[in-house]
Motif scaffolding. Structure first.
Motif, PDB file in Angstrom:
ATOM      1  N   SER A 388      55.419 -50.628  23.044  1.00 12.02           N
ATOM      2  CA  SER A 388      54.996 -50.283  21.684  1.00 12.02           C
ATOM      3  C   SER A 388      55.547 -51.294  20.694  1.00 12.02           C
ATOM      4  N   SER A 411      48.665 -48.444  12.241  1.00 17.78           N
ATOM      5  CA  SER A 411      48.238 -47.753  13.446  1.00 17.78           C
ATOM      6  C   SER A 411      49.003 -46.450  13.635  1.00 17.78           C
ATOM      7  N   LYS A 412      48.275 -45.359  13.535  1.00 18.70           N
ATOM      8  CA  LYS A 412      48.892 -44.055  13.778  1.00 18.70           C
ATOM      9  C   LYS A 412      49.336 -43.938  15.221  1.00 18.70           C
ATOM     10  N   GLN A 413      48.462 -44.451  16.125  1.00 18.43           N
ATOM     11  CA  GLN A 413      48.762 -44.319  17.551  1.00 18.43           C
ATOM     12  C   GLN A 413      50.097 -44.972  17.898  1.00 18.43           C
ATOM     13  N   ILE A 416      52.992 -43.044  16.762  1.00 19.63           N
ATOM     14  CA  ILE A 416      53.240 -41.860  17.584  1.00 19.63           C
ATOM     15  C   ILE A 416      53.873 -42.252  18.918  1.00 19.63           C
ATOM     16  N   PHE A 417      53.403 -43.358  19.501  1.00 21.52           N
ATOM     17  CA  PHE A 417      54.016 -43.795  20.759  1.00 21.52           C
ATOM     18  C   PHE A 417      55.488 -44.126  20.559  1.00 21.52           C
ATOM     19  N   THR A 483      43.105 -47.239   8.871  1.00 25.26           N
ATOM     20  CA  THR A 483      43.562 -48.020   9.999  1.00 25.26           C
ATOM     21  C   THR A 483      42.768 -49.323  10.100  1.00 25.26           C
ATOM     22  N   LYS A 492      45.752 -49.859  25.462  1.00 30.84           N
ATOM     23  CA  LYS A 492      45.521 -48.433  25.327  1.00 30.84           C
ATOM     24  C   LYS A 492      45.877 -47.710  26.616  1.00 30.84           C
ATOM     25  N   TYR A 496      49.022 -45.239  26.611  1.00 28.09           N
ATOM     26  CA  TYR A 496      48.713 -43.820  26.753  1.00 28.09           C
ATOM     27  C   TYR A 496      49.326 -43.252  28.024  1.00 28.09           C
TER      28      TYR A 496
END
Lengths: 633, 284
Positions: A388, A411-413, A416-417, A483, A492, A496
């Motif tokens: 990340s 980037s929200k993702q 969160i990671f 974003t 990804k 993920y």
């Protein structure tokens, strides 16, 4: 099957050299990495119910092949050392290879090993960690390296070498965790040292070259200690773990165990040997991720785990525990003062390994349980964090934590990671904490109060530096902008899956314990061993984890229904209205800038690094003399 | 079991609120004021709950709720006699959510308050962990349940650790000289610190969280004094009240220290008290 598991990464590495086109390399890497993941999982499933023992002693070419490879590796390192005029490295490598040659010819007959390969539950678990996490990191690296070279056009594009070394690394790690014979383990050990040297020096900048030499010097020194230990064991006719563990504790065996432990400390970057891991940060992020999470540093831990029956309350055990404890505390303190996210991760790796190694040094079943759990959780969460941070630094153009308050806008993702990774490192109900909990109990039972107090302080400091990073990630959340960044396929998939693993393994930790760790521990000890975390406690932990995910689901509709009025921040009544600036004394507009605390005065790296290196060295030297002295007196 | 959970859920906030009310009266009397009625904290919370909700952003309230939920969980776990370390971990989780709530506010006041709150956690956490370790060392188990079966209360074996715990309770309860992150009096240089950006329901939740915190902290004191003897079980409650009174006195006597001093003093106290007590335990 085993041949395939070992051979695939080697073949992948060799093939990679043949290809020059980046597209071909990318496809090959994806294919091979997926195959490695699939193979390691299949291998574990197929061999789950048995202890796989393979006798290769009739293969007379094997010792010569081993020796030849070792000579080749040493030759390469000496060549590099001569080119870069490093006398010390030359001497260390030369000495170590001479000893290896001598060992092979002098003790060849005395050291016949009937169980060359020995795969029990611990090996299987390690294979899973190396294969799955290593594979995911390789897949991630495909996109990352493409971006990396686009961002850094001055660095020569040698991606095929990069992936060759990555796969070689995986092969070496598989080798380390399956062999029972020490000389084979030494070979893989040297290969992994070499691989780390190549990865760290990848960019060929002066700094990278310098740091790669620091790394190889430390690791060759560790290799030398290992070889001396090997020779000393050879004198006693011991050449593998199984006979070592059942041997009596004569002077030479004790010294050998001590030397092997010291070699493990170099690999696992414990004080006084931790300098190389900090320097390893110059390497591209996927290789740092590989070194830090599932491979290099875990090789040292693995060696110590195998030696653990010989540790415990003797001098070697206490030395290892104390060095681990000191490292746990000192590295955590230094992590507080770092703004560079990768450097925080490096210090935290050293620190966490300190905890793991302190556990292994204690050597009781409970402590070993905690150590293995820590290895599992640390590998997953740390690799997620590294990857990340790698993506983040490409998006932000900076690795500084201070710049991460804008991350959620990009980037929200990724945010969160990072949050999942950080939570996985230190807080209830996530993995590392479950293991640390058992570790605390093991330390208490061992009666070593100094380590108990160290653990209390070090855990708290760990919490401090993670939480302030977490705070920085969340701090700017109300200024979410659209974003502007879309995650690509490889990134990804790998991010993920790692994030999912962090959570799933937490939920399934009783299963990991009962299917791998408990059988392994029961096979090494005669006492009955109840898992340290009781079922009720496990259930509560899992409940807490579920609560964290369910609460927002319950709260969200409620909060959504009762919409609230959004107001501006309190800036002493001088808010210009956009929450980002205020009117100063003369009416001019100032931006609000908020910075975290790094407490250089208390936790400064310069101040503590030298002190902890001296302290570590002191403990190690004192331990060495105590091992000799204990037998002489 | 259900009785205990009910106790933790309903009796604890009431007791915590009453203690907070008493706190205000006693403090007022020490300052030669009359002070508010005993039930003032409850009136405050009810009033806060009725206020129009405003917020500086949409995520702060999630963290406030999380903090409250996990504090309650920690108290429930403690009251049902679970593993003491688990209770502390749940409690720490709640504290971390609280800090993050402060960070998410992002005004200078709440941001600095959050950082200071984090430092306060760093000050007291080692001692709380060590107290739990010492508890295990003496009683042979982490289960809070066993304290009711001890022949002698823990204090007889762990006097120094208890003193250390007393010291850090001042920090935990954010009493002066350690009210760095937020003060109950709005006279701080960072206004209301970590709670500056909260209003209405959120602020009410923080108040209720604090009630639970008070009881959690005092329960740790209780653990040191309780034993199998019935009179000790009653006496321990009074000792807790005495400890809380002492905290109020300290609150009114001392001026706020700088964070550096807070950190140094608390760590030295923790280190010395725990090491000395463990050495004595080892010798006995």
């Amino acid at each position: 099957m085993l041949g395939l598991l070992l051979g695939l990464p080697v073949l992948a590495a060799l093939f990679m050299l043949l290809f020059k086109k980046q597209r071909q390399i990318a496809i090959l890497t994806r294919a091979c990495a997926s195959l490695v993941i699939a193979l390691s999982i299949t291998f574990c499933v197929l061999n789950y119910n048995k202890t796989l023992i393979i006798d290769l002693s009739f293969q007379h070419w094997l010792p010569y092949a081993t020796l030849l490879l070792e000579v080749l590796i040493s030759g390469f390192i000496i060549y590099k050392a001569i080119v870069h005029k490093s006398v010390l490295l030359c001497l260390l490598t030369g000495l170590s290879i001479l000893l290896s040659i001598g060992y092979e010819f002098l003790y060849k007959d005395k050291t016949e090993v009937s169980q060359t390969i020995f795969i029990d539950k611990l090996s299987l678990l390690m294979i899973l960690i190396i294969g799955v996490i290593g594979g995911i990191i390789c897949i991630y690296a495909v996109e990352y390296m493409k971006d990396y070279h686009r961002h850094n056009p001055e660095i020569p594009d040698r991606r095929n070498i990069f992936f060759t070394v990555m796969f070689l690394f995986l092969a070496a790690m598989f080798g380390i965790v399956i062999t029972n014979q020490l000389s084979l383990l030494l070979l893989c050990w040297e290969i992994s040292s070499l691989a780390s040297f190549l990865l760290i020096g990848y960019t060929k900048t002066p700094k990278a070259v310098k740091n790669s030499f620091t790394a190889i010097q430390t690791n060759v020194f560790g290799g030398l200690l290992f070889t001396v230990g090997l020779v000393l064991l050879g004198v006693n006719g011991i050449a593998d773990f199984r006979s070592l563990v059942s041997s009596n504790g004569s002077l030479t065996v004790s010294i050998a165990v001590f030397l092997l432990s010291a070699a493990a400390l170099t690999k696992s970057a414990q004080f006084p040997f931790s300098g190389w891991l900090l320097g390893a940060m110059v390497a591209p992020t996927p290789s740092s991720a590989l070194l830090h999470s599932s491979t290099m540093v875990k090789a040292g831990v693995y060696l110590l785990l195998r030696l653990s029956p010989m540790l415990g309350s003797n001098v070697s055990g206490i030395t290892v525990t104390m060095i681990g404890g000191v490292t746990f505390l000192a590295a955590a303190m230094m992590a507080v003062s770092q703004t560079d996210s990768k450097r925080v991760l490096a210090h935290s790796t050293i620190s966490n390994l300190g905890l793991i190694i302190a556990c292994v040094g204690i050597g009781t079943p409970e402590a070993i349980w905690a150590a293995i759990m820590l290895v599992v959780f640390h590998a997953i969460a740390k690799s997620l964090l590294f990857l990340s941070v790698g993506s983040t630094s490409h998006q932000l153009g900076s690795r500084s934590i201070e710049d991460m308050d804008g991350l959620i806008g990009i980037s929200k993702q990724l945010t969160i990671f990072l949050i999942i990774g950080i939570a996985g490192m230190f807080i209830a109900p996530f993995g590392m904490l479950i293991a640390k909990w058992a570790a605390m109990r093991a330390f208490l039972d061992s009666g070593n109060f100094l380590i108990v107090i160290i653990v209390a302080f070090a855990s708290t400091i760990t919490m401090f530096f993670w939480t302030k990073w977490l705070g920085k990630l969340i701090a700017n959340a109300h200024r979410i902008k659209p974003t502007s960044y879309v995650m690509r396929g490889d990134e990804k998939v790998s991010l993920y899956s790692l994030a999912a693993l962090v959570i799933i393994i937490c939920l399934l930790h009783p299963l990991v314990s009962s299917s791998f760790i408990e059988p392994y521990i029961n096979s090494t000890t005669t006492d009955s061993f109840p898992p340290p975390i009781e079922p009720v406690a496990s259930a509560i932990i899992i409940g807490m984890l579920c609560l964290i995910f369910i609460l927002p689901l319950i709260l969200y509709p409620i909060y959504h229904k009762f919409s609230v009025k959004q107001t501006s921040l309190y800036l002493s009544g001088e808010n210009t209205g956009d929450d980002e600036s205020f009117y100063g004394g003369m009416g001019q507009v100032h931006r609000v800038e908020l910075r975290n605390w790094y407490m250089q005065g208390i936790f400064g790296e310069e101040f503590w690094l030298r002190k902890s290196v001296y302290l570590g060295a002191g403990i190690l030297i004192a331990g060495f003399f105590a091992v000799i002295g204990g037998h002489v007196v | 079991m259900i009785l205990r959970i009910a106790l933790a859920l309903f009796a604890v906030p009431i007791a915590g609120g009453l203690l907070a009310g008493m706190d205000r009266i006693i403090t007022a009397r020490m300052q030669r004021r009359k002070g508010p009625p005993l039930l003032q904290p409850f009136y405050d919370v009810i009033k806060l709950l009725q206020k129009e909700a405003t917020t500086v952003n949409m995520i702060t309230r999630f963290f406030t709720t999380f903090s409250l939920c996990f504090t309650i969980l920690a108290v429930v776990l403690l009251f049902t006699g679970q593993d003491l370390l688990l209770c502390i971990f749940a409690f720490t989780l709640a504290c971390v959510f609280f800090v993050i709530m402060g960070y998410s506010g992002y005004s200078p006041y709440s941001f600095i308050g959050a950082e200071r709150e984090l430092i306060q956690i760093m000050c007291y956490e080692p001692m709380i962990l060590i107290a739990a370790f010492a508890f295990y060392e003496v009683s042979g188990s982490f289960h809070v349940e066993v304290v009711w079966k001890l022949d002698q209360p823990l204090i007889t074996r762990l006097p120094l650790i208890f003193l250390g715990l007393m010291f850090i309770l001042t920090i935990k309860l954010r009493k002066s000289p350690f009210d760095l992150s937020m003060s109950h009096h709005g006279h701080q240089e960072i206004v209301k610190g970590i709670t500056t950006e909260l209003t209405g329901v959120c602020l009410a939740m923080v108040e209720i969280t604090h009630w639970f915190e008070i009881i959690f902290s005092l329960a740790l004191v209780y653990i040191f004094f309780v034993s199998s003897a019935a009179y000790m079980q009653v006496l321990a409650v009074f000792i807790c009240l005495a400890v809380y009174f002492l905290e109020i006195v300290i609150d009114n006597v001392f001026a706020r220290v700088k964070w550096k001093n807070a950190l140094k003093i608390s760590w030295i106290v923790t280190g010395v008290a725990s090491l000395a007590n463990f050495v004595i335990l080892g010798l006995l």
